[in-house]
Motif scaffolding. Structure first.
Motif, PDB file in Angstrom:
ATOM      1  N   ILE A  10     -13.684   4.768 -12.398  1.00 15.46           N
ATOM      2  CA  ILE A  10     -14.315   5.563 -13.460  1.00 15.46           C
ATOM      3  C   ILE A  10     -14.223   7.037 -13.076  1.00 15.46           C
ATOM      4  O   ILE A  10     -14.858   7.480 -12.126  1.00 15.46           O
ATOM      5  CB  ILE A  10     -15.790   5.166 -13.666  1.00 15.46           C
ATOM      6  N   GLY A  16     -10.677   9.924  -8.233  1.00 16.67           N
ATOM      7  CA  GLY A  16     -10.302   8.709  -8.959  1.00 16.67           C
ATOM      8  C   GLY A  16      -8.802   8.456  -8.928  1.00 16.67           C
ATOM      9  O   GLY A  16      -8.344   7.319  -8.691  1.00 16.67           O
ATOM     10  N   VAL A  33     -10.307   5.138 -16.030  1.00  9.56           N
ATOM     11  CA  VAL A  33     -10.801   5.588 -17.336  1.00  9.56           C
ATOM     12  C   VAL A  33     -11.406   6.977 -17.204  1.00  9.56           C
ATOM     13  O   VAL A  33     -12.023   7.301 -16.194  1.00  9.56           O
ATOM     14  CB  VAL A  33     -11.850   4.587 -17.903  1.00  9.56           C
ATOM     15  N   GLU A  35     -13.387  10.007 -19.944  1.00 11.75           N
ATOM     16  CA  GLU A  35     -13.799  10.347 -21.314  1.00 11.75           C
ATOM     17  C   GLU A  35     -13.217  11.693 -21.737  1.00 11.75           C
ATOM     18  O   GLU A  35     -13.273  12.050 -22.910  1.00 11.75           O
ATOM     19  CB  GLU A  35     -15.332  10.365 -21.410  1.00 11.75           C
ATOM     20  N   CYS A  47     -11.097  24.765  -9.538  1.00 16.61           N
ATOM     21  CA  CYS A  47     -10.311  25.485  -8.513  1.00 16.61           C
ATOM     22  C   CYS A  47      -9.055  26.155  -9.057  1.00 16.61           C
ATOM     23  O   CYS A  47      -8.836  27.347  -8.843  1.00 16.61           O
ATOM     24  CB  CYS A  47      -9.858  24.520  -7.414  1.00 16.61           C
ATOM     25  N   LYS A  50      -9.389  28.780 -12.011  1.00 14.65           N
ATOM     26  CA  LYS A  50     -10.158  29.913 -11.460  1.00 14.65           C
ATOM     27  C   LYS A  50      -9.264  30.819 -10.635  1.00 14.65           C
ATOM     28  O   LYS A  50      -9.295  32.039 -10.757  1.00 14.65           O
ATOM     29  CB  LYS A  50     -11.288  29.353 -10.602  1.00 14.65           C
ATOM     30  N   GLY A 112     -12.258   6.925 -22.741  1.00 15.51           N
ATOM     31  CA  GLY A 112     -13.579   6.662 -23.299  1.00 15.51           C
ATOM     32  C   GLY A 112     -14.637   6.795 -22.220  1.00 15.51           C
ATOM     33  O   GLY A 112     -14.336   7.024 -21.048  1.00 15.51           O
ATOM     34  N   SER A 156     -19.391  26.895 -16.514  1.00 16.11           N
ATOM     35  CA  SER A 156     -18.160  27.376 -15.866  1.00 16.11           C
ATOM     36  C   SER A 156     -16.922  26.996 -16.670  1.00 16.11           C
ATOM     37  O   SER A 156     -15.948  27.753 -16.731  1.00 16.11           O
ATOM     38  CB  SER A 156     -18.061  26.843 -14.435  1.00 16.11           C
ATOM     39  N   LEU A 160     -14.157  29.723 -18.112  1.00 21.02           N
ATOM     40  CA  LEU A 160     -12.724  29.677 -17.800  1.00 21.02           C
ATOM     41  C   LEU A 160     -11.858  29.560 -19.056  1.00 21.02           C
ATOM     42  O   LEU A 160     -10.631  29.569 -18.969  1.00 21.02           O
ATOM     43  CB  LEU A 160     -12.426  28.504 -16.856  1.00 21.02           C
ATOM     44  N   PHE A 181     -16.684  34.207 -10.137  1.00 23.55           N
ATOM     45  CA  PHE A 181     -16.484  34.684 -11.512  1.00 23.55           C
ATOM     46  C   PHE A 181     -16.870  36.165 -11.636  1.00 23.55           C
ATOM     47  O   PHE A 181     -16.209  36.941 -12.329  1.00 23.55           O
ATOM     48  CB  PHE A 181     -17.320  33.856 -12.490  1.00 23.55           C
ATOM     49  N   ASP A 267     -22.710  13.559 -11.854  1.00 23.39           N
ATOM     50  CA  ASP A 267     -22.648  13.242 -13.281  1.00 23.39           C
ATOM     51  C   ASP A 267     -22.729  11.719 -13.458  1.00 23.39           C
ATOM     52  O   ASP A 267     -21.711  11.023 -13.489  1.00 23.39           O
ATOM     53  CB  ASP A 267     -21.325  13.785 -13.843  1.00 23.39           C
ATOM     54  N   LEU A 271     -23.551   6.281 -17.167  1.00 18.60           N
ATOM     55  CA  LEU A 271     -23.011   5.080 -16.502  1.00 18.60           C
ATOM     56  C   LEU A 271     -23.905   3.852 -16.634  1.00 18.60           C
ATOM     57  O   LEU A 271     -23.453   2.730 -16.392  1.00 18.60           O
ATOM     58  CB  LEU A 271     -22.786   5.365 -15.013  1.00 18.60           C
ATOM     59  N   ASP A 304     -17.647  14.115  -5.847  1.00 16.13           N
ATOM     60  CA  ASP A 304     -18.889  14.830  -6.184  1.00 16.13           C
ATOM     61  C   ASP A 304     -20.004  13.921  -6.693  1.00 16.13           C
ATOM     62  O   ASP A 304     -21.154  14.335  -6.763  1.00 16.13           O
ATOM     63  CB  ASP A 304     -18.602  15.874  -7.283  1.00 16.13           C
ATOM     64  N   LEU A 313     -16.248  19.388  -2.640  1.00 12.26           N
ATOM     65  CA  LEU A 313     -14.976  20.119  -2.639  1.00 12.26           C
ATOM     66  C   LEU A 313     -13.853  19.141  -2.951  1.00 12.26           C
ATOM     67  O   LEU A 313     -13.945  17.949  -2.627  1.00 12.26           O
ATOM     68  CB  LEU A 313     -14.708  20.714  -1.261  1.00 12.26           C
ATOM     69  N   THR A 314     -12.770  19.662  -3.485  1.00 13.79           N
ATOM     70  CA  THR A 314     -11.633  18.804  -3.807  1.00 13.79           C
ATOM     71  C   THR A 314     -11.071  18.055  -2.590  1.00 13.79           C
ATOM     72  O   THR A 314     -10.877  16.840  -2.665  1.00 13.79           O
ATOM     73  CB  THR A 314     -10.536  19.651  -4.487  1.00 13.79           C
TER      74      THR A 314
HETATM   75  C1  FAD Z   1     -15.717  26.429 -11.409  1.00 15.08           C
HETATM   76  C2  FAD Z   1     -15.437  25.544 -10.230  1.00 15.08           C
HETATM   77  C3  FAD Z   1     -14.641  26.002  -9.207  1.00 15.08           C
HETATM   78  C4  FAD Z   1     -14.370  25.185  -8.117  1.00 15.08           C
HETATM   79  N1  FAD Z   1     -13.586  25.684  -7.115  1.00 15.08           N
HETATM   80  C5  FAD Z   1     -13.278  24.897  -6.043  1.00 15.08           C
HETATM   81  C6  FAD Z   1     -12.407  25.379  -5.032  1.00 15.08           C
HETATM   82  O1  FAD Z   1     -11.930  26.512  -5.068  1.00 15.08           O
HETATM   83  N2  FAD Z   1     -12.097  24.541  -4.007  1.00 15.08           N
HETATM   84  C7  FAD Z   1     -12.620  23.274  -3.931  1.00 15.08           C
HETATM   85  O2  FAD Z   1     -12.299  22.546  -2.983  1.00 15.08           O
HETATM   86  N3  FAD Z   1     -13.470  22.804  -4.877  1.00 15.08           N
HETATM   87  C8  FAD Z   1     -13.805  23.589  -5.936  1.00 15.08           C
HETATM   88  N4  FAD Z   1     -14.630  23.112  -6.915  1.00 15.08           N
HETATM   89  C9  FAD Z   1     -15.197  21.747  -6.765  1.00 15.08           C
HETATM   90  C10 FAD Z   1     -14.146  20.700  -7.137  1.00 15.08           C
HETATM   91  O3  FAD Z   1     -13.643  20.986  -8.418  1.00 15.08           O
HETATM   92  C11 FAD Z   1     -14.778  19.301  -7.101  1.00 15.08           C
HETATM   93  O4  FAD Z   1     -15.319  19.086  -5.818  1.00 15.08           O
HETATM   94  C12 FAD Z   1     -13.772  18.214  -7.395  1.00 15.08           C
HETATM   95  O5  FAD Z   1     -13.098  18.459  -8.606  1.00 15.08           O
HETATM   96  C13 FAD Z   1     -14.483  16.855  -7.455  1.00 15.08           C
HETATM   97  O6  FAD Z   1     -13.551  15.869  -7.814  1.00 15.08           O
HETATM   98  P1  FAD Z   1     -14.059  14.447  -8.342  1.00 15.08           P
HETATM   99  O7  FAD Z   1     -12.807  13.629  -8.478  1.00 15.08           O
HETATM  100  O8  FAD Z   1     -15.166  13.950  -7.502  1.00 15.08           O
HETATM  101  O9  FAD Z   1     -14.699  14.720  -9.776  1.00 15.08           O
HETATM  102  P2  FAD Z   1     -14.069  15.392 -11.098  1.00 15.08           P
HETATM  103  O10 FAD Z   1     -12.820  16.109 -10.824  1.00 15.08           O
HETATM  104  O11 FAD Z   1     -15.185  16.179 -11.689  1.00 15.08           O
HETATM  105  O12 FAD Z   1     -13.711  14.150 -12.027  1.00 15.08           O
HETATM  106  C14 FAD Z   1     -14.684  13.352 -12.595  1.00 15.08           C
HETATM  107  C15 FAD Z   1     -14.183  12.825 -13.935  1.00 15.08           C
HETATM  108  O13 FAD Z   1     -15.061  11.767 -14.365  1.00 15.08           O
HETATM  109  C16 FAD Z   1     -15.166  11.814 -15.765  1.00 15.08           C
HETATM  110  N5  FAD Z   1     -16.385  11.084 -16.151  1.00 15.08           N
HETATM  111  C17 FAD Z   1     -17.665  11.373 -15.836  1.00 15.08           C
HETATM  112  N6  FAD Z   1     -18.501  10.398 -16.299  1.00 15.08           N
HETATM  113  C18 FAD Z   1     -17.699   9.493 -16.947  1.00 15.08           C
HETATM  114  C19 FAD Z   1     -17.967   8.267 -17.614  1.00 15.08           C
HETATM  115  N7  FAD Z   1     -19.202   7.753 -17.681  1.00 15.08           N
HETATM  116  N8  FAD Z   1     -16.927   7.626 -18.172  1.00 15.08           N
HETATM  117  C20 FAD Z   1     -15.639   8.118 -18.088  1.00 15.08           C
HETATM  118  N9  FAD Z   1     -15.354   9.268 -17.439  1.00 15.08           N
HETATM  119  C21 FAD Z   1     -16.365   9.938 -16.863  1.00 15.08           C
HETATM  120  C22 FAD Z   1     -15.189  13.302 -16.075  1.00 15.08           C
HETATM  121  O14 FAD Z   1     -14.765  13.518 -17.414  1.00 15.08           O
HETATM  122  C23 FAD Z   1     -14.210  13.860 -15.037  1.00 15.08           C
HETATM  123  O15 FAD Z   1     -12.916  14.036 -15.568  1.00 15.08           O
HETATM  124  C24 FAD Z   1     -14.924  23.880  -8.037  1.00 15.08           C
HETATM  125  C25 FAD Z   1     -15.736  23.418  -9.079  1.00 15.08           C
HETATM  126  C26 FAD Z   1     -15.992  24.233 -10.154  1.00 15.08           C
HETATM  127  C27 FAD Z   1     -16.869  23.722 -11.261  1.00 15.08           C
END
Ligand code: FAD
Length: 450
Positions: A10, A16, A33, A35, A47, A50, A112, A156, A160, A181, A267, A271, A304, A313-314
């Motif tokens: 998810i 993911g 999946v 949404e 990242c 930005k 979805g 944010s 952007l 920013f 987030d 769920l 996250d 962080l990514t």
């Molecule tokens: C403005 C900004 C700048 C950043 N800059 C940096 C940086 O410079 N360097 C760095 O390392 N990190 C940075 N980060 C943090 C980084 O983006 C995150 O740590 C990283 O993207 C987390 O990845 P993730 O796969 O855990 O979650 P995400 O990339 O957030 O993916 C989660 C996905 O789950 C989906 N989702 C949520 N709930 C549901 C549901 N119930 N059903 C279906 N889909 C769902 C969402 O739509 C989303 O696409 C930044 C964050 C922000 C907001």
């Protein structure tokens, strides 16, 4: 293994996608999946976009610093519309290319909102999937705010995507998003104000270097108001009035735009984790060190959306996802290695942290040598006209290894990668100093910093 899929992931962000690809490559039937369009926060809303916007700000600042040193920056300005197009040139193709890549790896891509209907059953837009394992990788979302008028703020993602940057911008909260920013906005000609309720912003970073960053930012037009609470935001004829309380004294700031930079939270709201018997708290899905849910053995989480020790962080999301995938595949209990992960605030210049803060090193009983260096007058800074720069390196006297590195200066986010490698692989400062760098380069400054 059961039913529709061996694994349903998810969230199609970095976590993911990494886990789905890995499990599919090992022969599992995998679906993912999201949404929103595929790509997640980093590639589409964080990242990457930005740092494309920051590039224009870097050019402006570089030219300003060289004014009177061979560059006449007279009518140089940022064309925000063109800059946005440049950003879209990168972000727009991401969802399709990521989805195609997943499909090429044999992953089924679904669209979805995913909701648990049982411990291993997930509803996606009215279709229910029975699966063997679930990976929650739903990321984070802006923290809910509780003052009146919070609905007037943009987040944010909206920042952007702005078509134009207005002159007066208030950033709520003194975290890395507000600082990054605000530094872009100032170079684009706006007057940003960062309002933070704490005595000092960027609490996760070295306090001495944060002070230098605030001073350098104010020279560039970024105002920081610490110890200031926002009590409300009201719409006016020409924008917004932000009501503040500074140590008991009420005041207002008028703005054209008010931006949420007050942190993000996992987030999880859509769920229905109760139906999945997945325990969670305010820091995210409650997982053991090896990323398995504490209450549902068929559910793992990464990135996250979890309550792990890893920073949001990514690179951390990707490490966790790969470890979670490996543990699911092998019923293993490997834990992610969070050592020496660098984190940067991409202001201009940037601020970096790796490892322990000074007080953390002392509190942990280590006998540390604090090596603070003012690098502002060094050749690397003179060359580009930069006026600020400093480093603080914490060295464990017992073994000559770095336990913490804090850097504020131009190109130091790149330098941090070398330091991170040195810490992770246990190099002593003597060994680092014995390595030869290209000269002249910022990397060649490292030996004198440690
Ligand atoms: C403005 C900004 C700048 C950043 N800059 C940096 C940086 O410079 N360097 C760095 O390392 N990190 C940075 N980060 C943090 C980084 O983006 C995150 O740590 C990283 O993207 C987390 O990845 P993730 O796969 O855990 O979650 P995400 O990339 O957030 O993916 C989660 C996905 O789950 C989906 N989702 C949520 N709930 C549901 C549901 N119930 N059903 C279906 N889909 C769902 C969402 O739509 C989303 O696409 C930044 C964050 C922000 C907001």
């Amino acid at each position: 293994m059961s039913d529709d899929y061996d694994l349903l992931v998810i969230g199609a962000g970095m976590a993911g996608i990494a886990a789905a690809t890995k499990c599919s490559s090992q022969g599992w039937r995998v679906a993912i999946v999201d949404e929103l369009p595929y790509g997640g926060t980093c590639a589409l809303r964080g990242c990457d976009p930005k740092k494309i916007l920051r590039r224009a700000a870097e050019v402006m600042e570089s030219a300003r610093l060289m004014r009177g040193k061979g560059i006449d920056n007279g009518d140089l300005s940022i064309n925000w519309g063109e800059l946005m197009n440049h950003k879209h040139g990168f972000t727009d193709p991401v969802p399709q290319s990521m989805e195609e890549d997943l499909r090429a790896h044999g992953v089924h891509t679904l669209h979805g909102t995913a909701t648990f209907t049982g411990p291993t059953s997930i509803d996606v837009s009215g279709d229910t999937y029975d699966v063997s394992k679930v990976l929650i990788a739903t990321g984070a979302t802006p923290r809910p705010l509780d003052f009146p008028g919070q609905e007037h703020l943009i987040d944010s993602t909206e920042f952007l995507n702005l078509d134009a940057l207005p002159p007066r911008i208030v950033f709520v909260g003194g975290g890395f998003v507000s600082f990054e920013f605000a530094h872009i906005a100032a170079r684009a000609g706006s007057s940003p104000v960062i309002v933070d309720r704490g005595a000092r912003p960027l609490k996760a970073f070295d306090a001495d270097l944060v002070e230098l960053l605030i001073d350098r930012g104010s020279e560039a037009g970024v105002e920081v108001q610490p110890s200031t609470n926002i009590t409300g935001v009201e719409q006016t004829n020409d924008g917004y009035r932000v009501h503040i309380d500074r140590s008991g004294t009420p005041a207002t700031i008028d703005a054209d735009l008010v931006v949420h930079g007050a942190g993000r939270v996992p987030d999880l709201s859509r769920l229905n984790l109760e139906a999945g018997q997945v325990a969670y708290g305010k820091h995210g899905v409650e997982v053991a060190g090896h990323l398995q849910s504490k209450t549902n053995p068929n559910v793992y989480a990464a990135g996250d959306s979890t309550d792990t020790a890893g920073m949001p962080l990514t690179p951390v999301a990707v490490i966790e996802a790969k470890v979670a995938a490996s543990n699911m595949l092998k019923s293993g209990s490997t834990v992610p290695d969070y050592a020496a992960i660098p984190t940067a605030v991409f202001t201009i210049p940037e601020l970096v942290r790796i490892g322990m803060l000074e007080h953390e090193a002392r509190d942990s009983g280590l006998n540390v040598d604090v090596r603070y260096t003012n690098t502002s007058g060094w050749y690397s800074n003179y060359r580009i006209g930069e006026t600020a720069g400093a480093t603080k390196i914490l060295v464990d006297k017992s073994n000559d290894r770095i336990v913490g590195a804090h850097l504020f200066g131009a190109e130091y986010a790149e330098l941090a990668n070398t330091i991170s490698m040195a810490i992770k692989h246990g190099l002593t400062t003597r060994q680092i100093k014995s390595t030869t760098a290209t000269y002249p380069s910022t990397g060649s400054d490292l030996g004198s910093m440690i």
